[in-house]
Design an enzyme around this catalytic site. Structure first.
Site: not given
Length: 274
Positions: A219, A221, A200, A274
């Site tokens: 934003h 991705d 892009k 965890h």
């Protein structure tokens, strides 16, 4: 008649910009940016002979920052300069010439020359035009969206893609080992040798009120990894501790963003451990 392009709007915008491009105060860079400070995200020397050190640094930066810069990588500075020149020359073509590569109306694909890519929140628009197309693998390429002018456009893209493989492979290997997997497993999960590279090229026309507008809104991705090739015009910002900072520009460095798909891996990996 095609969609109105920001490049055309910029030509007629001398002192102000249309209301549609003026962001809300919570988004205006003149207000949200921490001025006088540059965010120095982790910088990793790809040429360091200590591979363990490089792999560990990538895994740590990816987990704790979500972005980092790599220097002394396998992509020659000449290849980067050629790719940047190809993009610059394309956007200097006449509007009529650029519209030949326009994203078809109603297309669900992201490929093509265009303006609006993300949904516009509250009718606001981004100050950017773009050219978007795949550069790898060859079977996925639609040359309909590769510019024939400048004449070296195809060569520049193919050369960049050729050198990109080594960078991508080392990134995936580092992240894979960080998950406790074999070095090859994460890339295989992301389609292996059929992993698609989407290029892009963003073009940000000169803006008379950069304090009010955004080229790209805040934003994350959606992909696995984003590899940014910035130039020396400051514009890239990142959020750290709830505040927005300009990211330090390093000539010929690649800026790596960890995409949403890898973030999902991290969240699942941490839950398991965890």
């Amino acid at each position: 008649m095609g969609a109105e392009r920001v490049q055309d709007i910029a030509i007629s915008s001398k002192e102000t910009i249309p209301d549609a491009f003026i962001r809300l105060e919570t988004e205006q860079p003149g207000i949200t940016t921490v001025h006088g400070a540059v965010l120095e995200v982790p910088t990793i020397d790809y040429s360091d002979p200590d591979e363990e050190k490089v792999l560990s640094a990538i895994e740590d930066a990816a987990r704790n920052w979500g972005m980092f810069q790599i220097v002394n990588h396998e992509i020659p500075s000449e290849a980067i300069a050629k790719l940047q020149a190809a993009g610059k020359d394309f956007f200097e073509l006449s509007q009529e010439e650029k519209e030949v590569y326009a994203k078809p109306s109603g297309s669900k694909s992201m490929e093509g020359y265009g303006t609006a890519l993300q949904k516009e929140v509250e009718g606001k628009k981004a100050w950017v035009d773009h050219l978007f197309h795949k550069i790898w693998p060859p079977s996925a390429i639609n040359y309909r969206f590769w510019a024939e002018n400048p004449a070296f456009y195809r060569e520049a893209n193919e050369e960049y893609a050729k050198h990109l493989h080594g960078v991508v492979d080392k990134l995936f290997k580092s992240l894979s080992l960080g998950f406790g997997l074999e070095g090859h497993e994460l890339k295989e999960a992301a389609s292996g040798d059929n992993l698609e590279y989407l290029l892009k090229i963003n073009y940000y026309p000169l803006c008379p009120r950069p304090d009010l507008a955004l080229g790209v809104v805040a934003h994350t991705d959606m992909c696995t990894i984003t590899i940014l090739v910035p130039n020396d015009v400051q514009g890239l910002q990142a959020s750290r501790d709830g505040r927005w900072y300009d990211v330090k520009y390093i000539p010929n460095a690649l800026v790596i963003h960890i995409g949403d798909q890898i973030e999902v891996f991290y969240s699942k990996f941490d839950d398991i451990n965890h």
